[in-house]
Design a protein around this motif. Structure first.
Motif, PDB file in Angstrom:
ATOM      1  N   THR A   3       0.693  -1.222  -0.038  1.00 24.39           N
ATOM      2  CA  THR A   3       0.059   0.090   0.106  1.00 24.39           C
ATOM      3  C   THR A   3       0.979   1.238  -0.042  1.00 24.39           C
ATOM      4  N   THR A   4       1.850   1.228   0.768  1.00 23.44           N
ATOM      5  CA  THR A   4       2.658   2.466   0.849  1.00 23.44           C
ATOM      6  C   THR A   4       3.496   2.740  -0.642  1.00 23.44           C
ATOM      7  N   GLU A   5       4.075   1.609  -1.052  1.00 24.69           N
ATOM      8  CA  GLU A   5       4.803   2.057  -2.456  1.00 24.69           C
ATOM      9  C   GLU A   5       3.738   2.356  -3.398  1.00 24.69           C
ATOM     10  N   TYR A   6       2.611   2.073  -3.345  1.00 29.71           N
ATOM     11  CA  TYR A   6       1.495   2.389  -4.362  1.00 29.71           C
ATOM     12  C   TYR A   6       1.145   3.827  -4.037  1.00 29.71           C
ATOM     13  N   LEU A   7       0.997   4.197  -2.699  1.00 25.38           N
ATOM     14  CA  LEU A   7       0.491   5.486  -2.568  1.00 25.38           C
ATOM     15  C   LEU A   7       1.467   6.578  -2.695  1.00 25.38           C
ATOM     16  N   ALA A   8       2.777   5.962  -2.273  1.00 28.73           N
ATOM     17  CA  ALA A   8       3.765   7.124  -2.687  1.00 28.73           C
ATOM     18  C   ALA A   8       3.953   7.375  -4.262  1.00 28.73           C
ATOM     19  N   ALA A   9       3.832   6.484  -5.228  1.00 27.14           N
ATOM     20  CA  ALA A   9       3.870   6.701  -6.524  1.00 27.14           C
ATOM     21  C   ALA A   9       2.721   7.526  -6.921  1.00 27.14           C
ATOM     22  N   SER A  10       1.440   7.489  -6.244  1.00 25.24           N
ATOM     23  CA  SER A  10       0.205   8.079  -6.607  1.00 25.24           C
ATOM     24  C   SER A  10       0.254   9.591  -6.006  1.00 25.24           C
ATOM     25  N   LEU A  11       0.952   9.508  -4.845  1.00 25.67           N
ATOM     26  CA  LEU A  11       1.224  11.236  -4.218  1.00 25.67           C
ATOM     27  C   LEU A  11       2.064  11.812  -5.014  1.00 25.67           C
ATOM     28  N   LEU A  12       3.124  11.157  -5.731  1.00 22.45           N
ATOM     29  CA  LEU A  12       4.219  11.761  -6.528  1.00 22.45           C
ATOM     30  C   LEU A  12       3.569  12.100  -7.591  1.00 22.45           C
ATOM     31  N   ASP A  13       2.824  11.466  -8.366  1.00 15.37           N
ATOM     32  CA  ASP A  13       1.786  11.724  -9.720  1.00 15.37           C
ATOM     33  C   ASP A  13       1.040  12.957  -9.304  1.00 15.37           C
ATOM     34  N   MET A  14       0.515  13.039  -7.948  1.00 16.10           N
ATOM     35  CA  MET A  14      -0.316  14.281  -8.089  1.00 16.10           C
ATOM     36  C   MET A  14       0.314  15.528  -7.738  1.00 16.10           C
ATOM     37  N   SER A  15       1.571  15.306  -7.080  1.00 14.17           N
ATOM     38  CA  SER A  15       2.429  16.479  -6.685  1.00 14.17           C
ATOM     39  C   SER A  15       3.045  16.946  -8.056  1.00 14.17           C
ATOM     40  N   TYR A  16       3.240  16.204  -8.767  1.00 11.02           N
ATOM     41  CA  TYR A  16       3.680  17.046 -10.083  1.00 11.02           C
ATOM     42  C   TYR A  16       2.772  17.516 -10.888  1.00 11.02           C
ATOM     43  N   TYR A  17       1.559  16.919 -10.897  1.00  3.72           N
ATOM     44  CA  TYR A  17       0.587  17.757 -11.819  1.00  3.72           C
ATOM     45  C   TYR A  17      -0.253  18.678 -11.060  1.00  3.72           C
ATOM     46  N   THR A  18      -0.110  18.887  -9.751  1.00  7.29           N
ATOM     47  CA  THR A  18      -0.768  20.155  -9.018  1.00  7.29           C
ATOM     48  C   THR A  18       0.274  21.261  -8.856  1.00  7.29           C
ATOM     49  N   LEU A  19       1.478  21.075  -9.758  1.00 12.71           N
ATOM     50  CA  LEU A  19       2.545  22.290  -9.819  1.00 12.71           C
ATOM     51  C   LEU A  19       1.778  23.327 -10.580  1.00 12.71           C
ATOM     52  N   THR A  20       2.057  24.736 -10.143  1.00 12.88           N
ATOM     53  CA  THR A  20       1.601  26.029 -10.715  1.00 12.88           C
ATOM     54  C   THR A  20       2.641  26.565 -11.378  1.00 12.88           C
ATOM     55  N   ASP A  21       4.011  25.976 -11.115  1.00 12.02           N
ATOM     56  CA  ASP A  21       5.058  26.532 -12.044  1.00 12.02           C
ATOM     57  C   ASP A  21       6.076  25.618 -12.108  1.00 12.02           C
ATOM     58  N   VAL A  22       6.575  25.098 -13.286  1.00 16.11           N
ATOM     59  CA  VAL A  22       7.672  23.984 -13.622  1.00 16.11           C
ATOM     60  C   VAL A  22       8.969  24.851 -14.416  1.00 16.11           C
ATOM     61  N   ALA A  23       8.962  25.969 -14.298  1.00 16.76           N
ATOM     62  CA  ALA A  23      10.116  26.638 -15.053  1.00 16.76           C
ATOM     63  C   ALA A  23      11.615  26.189 -14.520  1.00 16.76           C
ATOM     64  N   ASN A  24      11.784  26.140 -13.319  1.00 20.52           N
ATOM     65  CA  ASN A  24      12.951  25.861 -12.753  1.00 20.52           C
ATOM     66  C   ASN A  24      12.978  24.625 -12.023  1.00 20.52           C
ATOM     67  N   LEU A  25      12.160  23.592 -12.491  1.00 28.49           N
ATOM     68  CA  LEU A  25      11.974  22.305 -12.019  1.00 28.49           C
ATOM     69  C   LEU A  25      13.367  21.440 -12.074  1.00 28.49           C
ATOM     70  N   ASP A  26      13.499  20.829 -10.997  1.00 29.09           N
ATOM     71  CA  ASP A  26      14.849  19.789 -11.142  1.00 29.09           C
ATOM     72  C   ASP A  26      13.862  18.635 -10.915  1.00 29.09           C
ATOM     73  N   ILE A  27      13.804  17.722 -11.827  1.00 33.33           N
ATOM     74  CA  ILE A  27      12.846  16.503 -11.288  1.00 33.33           C
ATOM     75  C   ILE A  27      13.626  15.548 -10.202  1.00 33.33           C
ATOM     76  N   ALA A  28      14.716  15.264 -10.482  1.00 38.92           N
ATOM     77  CA  ALA A  28      15.302  14.388  -9.273  1.00 38.92           C
ATOM     78  C   ALA A  28      15.257  15.109  -7.939  1.00 38.92           C
ATOM     79  N   LYS A  29      15.547  16.329  -7.650  1.00 34.81           N
ATOM     80  CA  LYS A  29      15.261  16.960  -6.523  1.00 34.81           C
ATOM     81  C   LYS A  29      13.677  17.005  -5.918  1.00 34.81           C
TER      82      LYS A  29
END
Length: 685
Positions: A555-581
Motif C-alpha cells: 500500500t505504501t509503495e503504491y500510495l507514494a507513486a500516487s502522491l508523487l503523480d498528484m504532486s507533479y500535476y498540481t504544480l503551478t510553475d515548472v520553469a525551474n523544476l529539477d526532477i530528481a530534487k
C-alpha cells in the motif's frame, strides 16, 4: 482493390483499407506490414475530413442524429487503423514502428485540432447541447451529447483563434513527447541484463527460476549462462530468493534508475517538457493546474478529493510498513545486515512469510500453472455471467504466442478474446487489456467486440509449464476483469462505450481479483501441474491467513507513486523544476522510509507520462474503495449469486459510460461506497 490517396499516388493493396475478409472480421494480422500504416493513416484522415465536412456543412438544422450520432460514427477507418497500430506498437515495437509513430503523432494531433476548431461544427454541437432537455433523449443519448460537447470545450473549441493556435502547437509537442518517453523506456528496459555464468551466483534461487533464466539466456544466444532482465517476471523472483545481496543491489538499482542515467535515453528533460506543456494547455483552458483539468471529468472531480483519500490511507499504511520492516530487520541482523535497504525487502519479506505462516511461494506455484489459472478464470466467468470460451485456430494472430478464443453465451457469439502472456524485448512491460474492436449497436446493427490481454508472466522452461506466482495470478484475474467489461459491453454508441472515467474503469478489473484465491474457486482450478491433485486445504488455509501479509509495503509503495503523480500535476510553475530534487523532496515530506521506493519512480512512470493515467494513478485505490465495498455484497449473497452477478453486469459491466459512474455504482450496490472494507482487506485497521 486499388485506392488513391491524398497525394493522388496509386497505392498497392493494403489490408488495412478494405473489409477484413477474416473469420469474425478480426484484423488480418498476418497480412499487415509496417509499410501499410502510413498510407492507411493518410486515407483514414482523408475520409474523416470528408465526414466532418459533411456534418459541418449540412444545410439541415442540427439534430441528435445528423450531428451527434454522425460525429460519433465518423472516421471509422481512421479509428480502426489507429487502434490496430497503437495496440501492436505496445506488443511488437521495433525501429520501424517507432518511426511510424513519430511521423503519425503530429498528423493525428493536427487532425484532432482541425475537428475541434471547426467553428461551424462546434456551433452545431452546441445547438444540440443547448436544447438537449427538450429532445426526448434517453439517458445514454443525453450522456452522449454531454460527453461530445464537453470534449469540444475541453479541447479548446470555445477559445479565440490566437489561443487555439497556441493549443495546436502544445498538442503537437505533447504528442511527440509521449512517443519519445515510450521509446526511451523501451530502450532502457532492453539495455540492462544481469548475466550470470557461475553457479555460486545462483545461490538461493529455486530451480524453476534458474531454468527460466537459462531459457532467457538461450533465447539471447548465451547458452550455458543465466540471464535476468528488468521484466517483473524476472526481477521479482530474483529479488525474492537470491541470497547474493550484491547482485540484488545491482539489478534493483538498474531497475530504479531506468530513464535516469544521463544518457541518450534519459527521461528527465522529456518529463519536464510534458509537465510544462500540460500546464500551459490547462491554463489556456481555464484551469489552475493540470490535475484540475484532468480530474474535472473523473469521479473524484478535484485534486483536494484525491489528496483526502490518499492521505487518509498514508499514515496507517506507513505505520504497518514500519512494523513489517522491524520484523525483517530482526531476521536480517542475524545475517549481519545492519543497513537494511530496498533491495533487501522482497528477500526478507519472503523469510518472514515462511517463518510466520510456514508459507513459501514455491510451494504454491506448482498449483498455479498458466493453463489451470486460465481454466479457473473461465470457470468464474461462466458461473457469474454464463460465458463459454472455445480456443480457435482459424483467426490470424499478431504473434506466435497469442491464443484466440471465441466467447459465446448460450451458443450465441459474444466476441473474440486474444491473450498472450510472455515478455519479449520488443514488448512493453507490465500487463494490460485493450480492444481491437469495440462493441456498438448503432441503428440496430450490433457489432461484437474483439478484446485482447497482454501480460509478462514467468515463461515455461523445458518440460515445466509456465507456473504463476500469486501476484501474477491476481494480475491475470485483474486484466480479465477489464476483458469482461469489454466483452459484456451493451451500449449503443462509440463514445458511451469507451469514455469511462479513469477512476471507475478499474472497478471491473479489481473486483474480479476477489475470486482468484477464494477457497471455493481454488478447489476448482488450483491443481498440481504434475499430479492433478487439488491444492491441499492446509495450504489454502495458510494462504488465507497470510492474505494481509506485506500489505503495509504494497500500500505504501503504491500510495507514494500516487502522491508523487498528484504532486507533479498540481504544480503551478515548472520553469525551474529539477526532477530528481523534486522527487526526493516530495517523498521526504511524506516521510517515506528509505527502505521503500515508490512503485514507479518518476523517470519510468509510464502510466502518467502519456499512458493515460496523468494525475490518475490514484484511480486504482479510488476504484478499490468501490470494489472492496461492492464485493461485500457478493460475500453476503454468495460469491456466485446469480442475482448479484446480473446486477453487476447490468449496472456496471455492460454500461460503459452510458450514465454517471456513481449513479451506476449505487444502482448496483444500493448506496455510496464505504471506506471500511478497503481498510479491512488491506489489514490497515
Amino acid at each position: 482493390m486499388v485506392i488513391f490517396g491524398a497525394c493522388g499516388k496509386k497505392q498497392a493493396d493494403n489490408p488495412l483499407l478494405g473489409k477484413f475478409d477474416t473469420p469474425f472480421e478480426v484484423p488480418p494480422f498476418d497480412k499487415i506490414k509496417t509499410e501499410h500504416y502510413m498510407p492507411a493513416f493518410e486515407e483514414g484522415i482523408k475520409q474523416h475530413d470528408a465526414d466532418i465536412k459533411a456534418i459541418a456543412e449540412n444545410k439541415e438544422a442540427p439534430t441528435f442524429e445528423n450531428t451527434i450520432v454522425a460525429l460519433d460514427t465518423s472516421g471509422a477507418l481512421l479509428n480502426r487503423v489507429s487502434i490496430i497500430f497503437f495496440n501492436l506498437k505496445s506488443v511488437i515495437s521495433d525501429d520501424k514502428m517507432q518511426e511510424v509513430a513519430g511521423k503519425v503523432a503530429p498528423m493525428l494531433s493536427k487532425h484532432s485540432d482541425d475537428i475541434t476548431f471547426n467553428k461551424p461544427l462546434f456551433e452545431r454541437v452546441k445547438a444540440v447541447y443547448d436544447k438537449r432537455q427538450t429532445l426526448g433523449l434517453n439517458t445514454e443519448q443525453n450522456r452522449l451529447v454531454e460527453l461530445i460537447y464537453k470534449d469540444f470545450i475541453r479541447a479548446g473549441a470555445a477559445l479565440d483563434l490566437q489561443k487555439q493556435d497556441q493549443l495546436r502547437k502544445i498538442n503537437e509537442k505533447l504528442s511527440l513527447l509521449g512517443v519519445k518517453f515510450s521509446e526511451n523506456l523501451l530502450a532502457e528496459n532492453a539495455a540492462f541484463k544481469l548475466v550470470l555464468d557461475k553457479k555460486e551466483d545462483l545461490a538461493g534461487l529455486p530451480q524453476g527460476v534458474i531454468d527460466g533464466a537459462a531459457a532467457t539466456a538461450k533465447e539471447q544466444k548465451m547458452d550455458g549462462k543465466w540471464v535476468f532482465t528488468l521484466d517483473r517476471s524476472s526481477i521479482t523472483p530474483f529479488l525474492t530468493y537470491s541470497s547474493r545481496r550484491d547482485l540484488r543491489e545491482k539489478i534493483y538499482t538498474a531497475y530504479l534508475n531506468r530513464g535516469n542515467n544521463s544518457n541518450k535515453n534519459d527521461n528527465k528533460a522529456v518529463i519536464k517538457d510534458i509537465l510544462k506543456y500540460n500546464l500551459e494547455r490547462s491554463r489556456l483552458l481555464g484551469f489552475n493546474t493540470t490535475a484540475d483539468y484532468i480530474l474535472d471529468i473523473n469521479m473524484s472531480k478535484t485534486p483536494a478529493n484525491v489528496f483526502k483519500l490518499l492521505n487518509q490511507l498514508w499514515t496507517p499504511a506507513l505505520n504497518v510498513a514500519k512494523k513489517e520492516l522491524a520484523d525483517m530487520e530482526a531476521i536480517a541482523a542475524k545475517d549481519g545486515i545492519k543497513d537494511f535497504s530496498s533491495w533487501d525487502w522482497h528477500y526478507y519479506a519472503e523469510k518472514v512469510r515462511k517463518a510466520k505462516y510456514d508459507l513459501d511461494e514455491e510451494q504454491i506455484r506448482p498449483y498455479f500453472s498458466l493453463e489451470n489459472v486460465t481454466k479457473g478464470i473461465f470457470y468464474c466467468a461462466n458461473k457469474l455471467y454464463g460465458l463459454d470460451f472455445k480456443q480457435i485456430n482459424n483467426v490470424p494472430v499478431y504473434h506466435k504466442d497469442v491464443v484466440a478464443y471465441e466467447v459465446t453465451e448460450k451458443g450465441k457469439h459474444v466476441g473474440i478474446l486474444y491473450m498472450e502472456f510472455f515478455p519479449r524485448e520488443s514488448k512493453g512491460g507490465g500487463a494490460w487489456c485493450t480492444g481491437y474492436r469495440q462493441q456498438t449497436n448503432i441503428n440496430g446493427k450490433f457489432v461484437a467486440p474483439v478484446v485482447s490481454i497482454a501480460c509478462n508472466f514467468t515463461k515455461p522452461s523445458g518440460d515445466t509449464p509456465a507456473l504463476l506466482s500469486m501476484d501474477e495470478t491476481e494480475t491475470f484475474f485483474h486484466e480479465f476483469g477489464h476483458a469482461l467489461n469489454g466483452l459484456l459491453a451493451n451500449t449503443t454508441y462509440n463514445k458511451t462505450g469507451y469514455a469511462i472515467p479513469t477512476d471507475f474503469v478499474e472497478l471491473p478489473s479489481q473486483i474480479n481479483e476477489h475470486w482468484a484465491f477464494d477457497p471455493e474457486v481454488l478447489k476448482v482450478y488450483a491443481k498440481h501441474y504434475k499430479t492433478g491433485e487439488a491444492i491441499p486445504a492446509a495450504l489454502v488455509e495458510k494462504m488465507g491467513k497470510s492474505d494481509k501479509f506485506n500489505q503495509g509495503f504494497a500500500t505504501t509503495e503504491y500510495l507514494a507513486a500516487s502522491l508523487l503523480d498528484m504532486s507533479y500535476y498540481t504544480l503551478t510553475d515548472v520553469a525551474n523544476l529539477d526532477i530528481a530534487k523534486f522527487e526526493k523532496e516530495t517523498l521526504g515530506k511524506l516521510g517515506l522510509i528509505p527502505q521503500i521506493a515508490p512503485r514507479y519512480r518518476t523517470t519510468y512512470f509510464a502510466h502518467i507520462w502519456g499512458g493515460g493515467y496523468s494525475a490518475g494513478y490514484y484511480a486504482y485505490i479510488w476504484a478499490e474503495v468501490l470494489d472492496a465495498d461492492g464485493f461485500e455484497l457478493f460475500k453476503q449473497k454468495g460469491i456466485f449469486d446469480p442475482a448479484t452477478a446480473k446486477s453487476f453486469r447490468d449496472n456496471v459491466l455492460s454500461q460503459g459510460a452510458a450514465d454517471d459512474a456513481m449513479a451506476m455504482y449505487k444502482r448496483f450496490r444500493g448506496a455510496e461506497p464505504s471506506l471500511e472494507p478497503l481498510l479491512k482487506n488491506r489489514g490497515l485497521k
